[in-house]
Design a protein around this motif. Structure first.
Motif, PDB file in Angstrom:
ATOM      1  N   THR A  17     -30.039 -22.270 -41.056  1.00 33.76           N
ATOM      2  CA  THR A  17     -29.568 -22.683 -39.741  1.00 33.76           C
ATOM      3  C   THR A  17     -29.380 -21.449 -38.875  1.00 33.76           C
ATOM      4  OG1 THR A  17     -27.243 -22.554 -40.361  1.00 33.76           O
ATOM      5  CG2 THR A  17     -28.356 -24.674 -40.724  1.00 33.76           C
ATOM      6  N   ARG A  18     -29.335 -21.670 -37.600  1.00 28.94           N
ATOM      7  CA  ARG A  18     -29.168 -20.551 -36.670  1.00 28.94           C
ATOM      8  C   ARG A  18     -27.843 -19.830 -36.930  1.00 28.94           C
ATOM      9  NH1 ARG A  18     -30.406 -21.456 -30.522  1.00 28.94           N
ATOM     10  NH2 ARG A  18     -32.476 -21.180 -31.361  1.00 28.94           N
ATOM     11  N   ALA A  19     -26.776 -20.588 -37.175  1.00 31.18           N
ATOM     12  CA  ALA A  19     -25.459 -19.980 -37.408  1.00 31.18           C
ATOM     13  C   ALA A  19     -25.440 -19.165 -38.704  1.00 31.18           C
ATOM     14  CB  ALA A  19     -24.383 -21.067 -37.451  1.00 31.18           C
ATOM     15  N   ALA A  20     -26.034 -19.708 -39.767  1.00 34.14           N
ATOM     16  CA  ALA A  20     -26.063 -18.991 -41.048  1.00 34.14           C
ATOM     17  C   ALA A  20     -26.887 -17.714 -40.937  1.00 34.14           C
ATOM     18  CB  ALA A  20     -26.624 -19.889 -42.146  1.00 34.14           C
ATOM     19  N   MET A  21     -28.025 -17.811 -40.244  1.00 36.76           N
ATOM     20  CA  MET A  21     -28.860 -16.628 -40.068  1.00 36.76           C
ATOM     21  C   MET A  21     -28.136 -15.581 -39.242  1.00 36.76           C
ATOM     22  SD  MET A  21     -32.619 -18.330 -39.518  1.00 36.76           S
ATOM     23  CE  MET A  21     -33.312 -16.821 -38.917  1.00 36.76           C
ATOM     24  N   MET A  22     -27.422 -16.028 -38.223  1.00 37.08           N
ATOM     25  CA  MET A  22     -26.700 -15.099 -37.350  1.00 37.08           C
ATOM     26  C   MET A  22     -25.598 -14.366 -38.124  1.00 37.08           C
ATOM     27  SD  MET A  22     -27.081 -14.310 -34.279  1.00 37.08           S
ATOM     28  CE  MET A  22     -26.425 -14.175 -32.675  1.00 37.08           C
ATOM     29  N   ARG A  23     -24.827 -15.107 -38.920  1.00 38.42           N
ATOM     30  CA  ARG A  23     -23.750 -14.481 -39.708  1.00 38.42           C
ATOM     31  C   ARG A  23     -24.310 -13.471 -40.700  1.00 38.42           C
ATOM     32  NH1 ARG A  23     -21.718 -19.670 -39.708  1.00 38.42           N
ATOM     33  NH2 ARG A  23     -22.660 -20.092 -41.729  1.00 38.42           N
ATOM     34  N   ALA A  24     -25.319 -13.881 -41.462  1.00 37.14           N
ATOM     35  CA  ALA A  24     -25.900 -12.985 -42.471  1.00 37.14           C
ATOM     36  C   ALA A  24     -26.499 -11.745 -41.819  1.00 37.14           C
ATOM     37  CB  ALA A  24     -26.954 -13.729 -43.286  1.00 37.14           C
ATOM     38  N   THR A  25     -27.179 -11.932 -40.709  1.00 37.23           N
ATOM     39  CA  THR A  25     -27.803 -10.813 -40.008  1.00 37.23           C
ATOM     40  C   THR A  25     -26.755  -9.863 -39.454  1.00 37.23           C
ATOM     41  OG1 THR A  25     -29.707 -12.175 -39.447  1.00 37.23           O
ATOM     42  CG2 THR A  25     -29.369 -10.190 -38.131  1.00 37.23           C
ATOM     43  N   MET A  26     -25.714 -10.405 -38.852  1.00 34.26           N
ATOM     44  CA  MET A  26     -24.676  -9.547 -38.267  1.00 34.26           C
ATOM     45  C   MET A  26     -23.963  -8.714 -39.332  1.00 34.26           C
ATOM     46  SD  MET A  26     -24.972  -9.729 -35.106  1.00 34.26           S
ATOM     47  CE  MET A  26     -23.535  -8.854 -34.589  1.00 34.26           C
ATOM     48  N   VAL A  27     -23.654  -9.329 -40.460  1.00 39.71           N
ATOM     49  CA  VAL A  27     -22.983  -8.581 -41.543  1.00 39.71           C
ATOM     50  C   VAL A  27     -23.879  -7.444 -42.022  1.00 39.71           C
ATOM     51  CG1 VAL A  27     -22.200  -8.742 -43.942  1.00 39.71           C
ATOM     52  CG2 VAL A  27     -21.499 -10.474 -42.283  1.00 39.71           C
ATOM     53  N   ARG A  28     -25.163  -7.760 -42.282  1.00 40.67           N
ATOM     54  CA  ARG A  28     -26.089  -6.723 -42.746  1.00 40.67           C
ATOM     55  C   ARG A  28     -26.254  -5.616 -41.724  1.00 40.67           C
ATOM     56  NH1 ARG A  28     -29.306 -10.649 -43.859  1.00 40.67           N
ATOM     57  NH2 ARG A  28     -30.782 -10.039 -42.259  1.00 40.67           N
ATOM     58  N   LEU A  29     -26.396  -5.990 -40.454  1.00 39.23           N
ATOM     59  CA  LEU A  29     -26.637  -4.979 -39.421  1.00 39.23           C
ATOM     60  C   LEU A  29     -25.407  -4.117 -39.156  1.00 39.23           C
ATOM     61  CD1 LEU A  29     -28.946  -6.805 -36.880  1.00 39.23           C
ATOM     62  CD2 LEU A  29     -29.549  -5.125 -38.626  1.00 39.23           C
ATOM     63  N   VAL A  30     -24.223  -4.684 -39.256  1.00 45.38           N
ATOM     64  CA  VAL A  30     -23.005  -3.877 -39.081  1.00 45.38           C
ATOM     65  C   VAL A  30     -22.905  -2.852 -40.203  1.00 45.38           C
ATOM     66  CG1 VAL A  30     -20.481  -3.959 -39.195  1.00 45.38           C
ATOM     67  CG2 VAL A  30     -21.709  -5.524 -37.689  1.00 45.38           C
ATOM     68  N   ILE A  31     -23.122  -3.298 -41.440  1.00 43.78           N
ATOM     69  CA  ILE A  31     -23.064  -2.368 -42.577  1.00 43.78           C
ATOM     70  C   ILE A  31     -24.149  -1.300 -42.438  1.00 43.78           C
ATOM     71  CG2 ILE A  31     -23.414  -2.172 -45.073  1.00 43.78           C
ATOM     72  CD1 ILE A  31     -22.124  -4.994 -45.273  1.00 43.78           C
ATOM     73  N   LEU A  32     -25.353  -1.718 -42.104  1.00 44.69           N
ATOM     74  CA  LEU A  32     -26.467  -0.786 -41.935  1.00 44.69           C
ATOM     75  C   LEU A  32     -26.180   0.224 -40.833  1.00 44.69           C
ATOM     76  CD1 LEU A  32     -29.443  -0.133 -42.775  1.00 44.69           C
ATOM     77  CD2 LEU A  32     -30.126  -1.616 -40.893  1.00 44.69           C
ATOM     78  N   THR A  33     -25.650  -0.232 -39.723  1.00 44.17           N
ATOM     79  CA  THR A  33     -25.348   0.656 -38.595  1.00 44.17           C
ATOM     80  C   THR A  33     -24.288   1.682 -38.966  1.00 44.17           C
ATOM     81  OG1 THR A  33     -25.925  -1.079 -37.035  1.00 44.17           O
ATOM     82  CG2 THR A  33     -24.565   0.726 -36.207  1.00 44.17           C
ATOM     83  N   VAL A  34     -23.226   1.232 -39.615  1.00 44.13           N
ATOM     84  CA  VAL A  34     -22.146   2.158 -40.005  1.00 44.13           C
ATOM     85  C   VAL A  34     -22.680   3.226 -40.953  1.00 44.13           C
ATOM     86  CG1 VAL A  34     -19.979   2.321 -41.299  1.00 44.13           C
ATOM     87  CG2 VAL A  34     -20.271   0.533 -39.581  1.00 44.13           C
ATOM     88  N   VAL A  35     -23.440   2.810 -41.959  1.00 39.38           N
ATOM     89  CA  VAL A  35     -23.972   3.772 -42.934  1.00 39.38           C
ATOM     90  C   VAL A  35     -24.973   4.726 -42.268  1.00 39.38           C
ATOM     91  CG1 VAL A  35     -25.331   4.009 -45.050  1.00 39.38           C
ATOM     92  CG2 VAL A  35     -23.561   2.257 -44.894  1.00 39.38           C
ATOM     93  N   ALA A  36     -25.864   4.194 -41.432  1.00 39.77           N
ATOM     94  CA  ALA A  36     -26.888   5.034 -40.793  1.00 39.77           C
ATOM     95  C   ALA A  36     -26.261   6.035 -39.822  1.00 39.77           C
ATOM     96  CB  ALA A  36     -27.906   4.161 -40.059  1.00 39.77           C
ATOM     97  N   VAL A  37     -25.322   5.588 -39.024  1.00 42.58           N
ATOM     98  CA  VAL A  37     -24.684   6.505 -38.064  1.00 42.58           C
ATOM     99  C   VAL A  37     -23.847   7.546 -38.808  1.00 42.58           C
ATOM    100  CG1 VAL A  37     -22.988   6.640 -36.202  1.00 42.58           C
ATOM    101  CG2 VAL A  37     -24.772   4.899 -36.137  1.00 42.58           C
ATOM    102  N   ALA A  38     -23.154   7.131 -39.857  1.00 44.62           N
ATOM    103  CA  ALA A  38     -22.369   8.100 -40.639  1.00 44.62           C
ATOM    104  C   ALA A  38     -23.279   9.160 -41.258  1.00 44.62           C
ATOM    105  CB  ALA A  38     -21.579   7.376 -41.730  1.00 44.62           C
ATOM    106  N   ALA A  39     -24.408   8.737 -41.824  1.00 51.72           N
ATOM    107  CA  ALA A  39     -25.347   9.704 -42.408  1.00 51.72           C
ATOM    108  C   ALA A  39     -25.931  10.611 -41.331  1.00 51.72           C
ATOM    109  CB  ALA A  39     -26.468   8.962 -43.140  1.00 51.72           C
ATOM    110  N   ALA A  40     -26.236  10.051 -40.171  1.00 57.01           N
ATOM    111  CA  ALA A  40     -26.786  10.855 -39.075  1.00 57.01           C
ATOM    112  C   ALA A  40     -25.778  11.899 -38.611  1.00 57.01           C
ATOM    113  CB  ALA A  40     -27.204   9.954 -37.913  1.00 57.01           C
ATOM    114  N   VAL A  41     -24.512  11.516 -38.515  1.00 58.35           N
ATOM    115  CA  VAL A  41     -23.475  12.450 -38.076  1.00 58.35           C
ATOM    116  C   VAL A  41     -23.239  13.528 -39.125  1.00 58.35           C
ATOM    117  CG1 VAL A  41     -21.002  12.633 -37.558  1.00 58.35           C
ATOM    118  CG2 VAL A  41     -22.367  10.824 -36.499  1.00 58.35           C
ATOM    119  N   LEU A  42     -23.189  13.129 -40.396  1.00 57.00           N
ATOM    120  CA  LEU A  42     -22.952  14.107 -41.469  1.00 57.00           C
ATOM    121  C   LEU A  42     -24.067  15.139 -41.578  1.00 57.00           C
ATOM    122  CD1 LEU A  42     -21.523  11.841 -44.305  1.00 57.00           C
ATOM    123  CD2 LEU A  42     -20.302  13.593 -43.002  1.00 57.00           C
ATOM    124  N   LEU A  43     -25.291  14.729 -41.287  1.00 57.05           N
ATOM    125  CA  LEU A  43     -26.428  15.640 -41.416  1.00 57.05           C
ATOM    126  C   LEU A  43     -26.901  16.194 -40.073  1.00 57.05           C
ATOM    127  CD1 LEU A  43     -28.453  13.542 -44.008  1.00 57.05           C
ATOM    128  CD2 LEU A  43     -27.177  15.631 -44.459  1.00 57.05           C
TER     129      LEU A  43
END
Length: 144
Positions: free
Chosen positions: A85-111
């Protein structure tokens, strides 16, 4: 209920979705990710840019992890007989993208400043994975 269900990519999935099934189904994408990471070290290593090569490889690895997580979620949903469903896809996508963004930005800042390669590696992998996913679907639509 049948023993096996067809995924959007036309690959049969077992009744219970497993990470091993996703890895097996996505082996071409995994190989492309490994080739990109090795190419980063091979090319940039010759230029003595090891931190940039590492940053690119981290970005590719994050992109691959996101791709596999997406495929695992979708395969799990389809193997349970559900429809995304649109809602399920939105929730799953948002959780993954938030985690991905935090990890990617943290790695970018550290390096930093070579850490910008994390974001570049992530973007390049995403474009290649998108092409690898879209082309077979377009080919299948053309055949219908």
């Amino acid at each position: 209920m049948p023993d096996r269900l067809a995924t959007p990519a036309g690959v049969d999935s077992p009744e219970r979705a497993t990470l091993w099934q996703v890895i097996r189904d996505q082996r071409k994408t995994i190989v492309v990710g490994l080739v990109l990471a090795v190419a980063a070290f091979w090319i940039l290593g010759q230029l003595d840019e090891w931190r940039l090569a590492t940053s690119l490889a981290i970005g590719v690895a994050l992109g691959l992890a996101n791709h596999l997580a997406t495929e695992r979620w979708l395969l799990g949903l389809l193997s349970r007989g559900g429809e995304p469903t649109r809602a399920a896809m939105m929730r799953a996508t948002m959780v993954r993208l938030v985690i991905l963004t935090v990890v990617a930005v943290a790695a970018a800042v550290l390096l930093w400043p070579e850490g910008i390669g994390v974001l570049l590696g992530l973007a390049v992998f995403r474009l290649i994975a998108l092409a690898m996913t879209t082309l077979p679907l377009l080919k299948e639509l053309k055949e219908q």
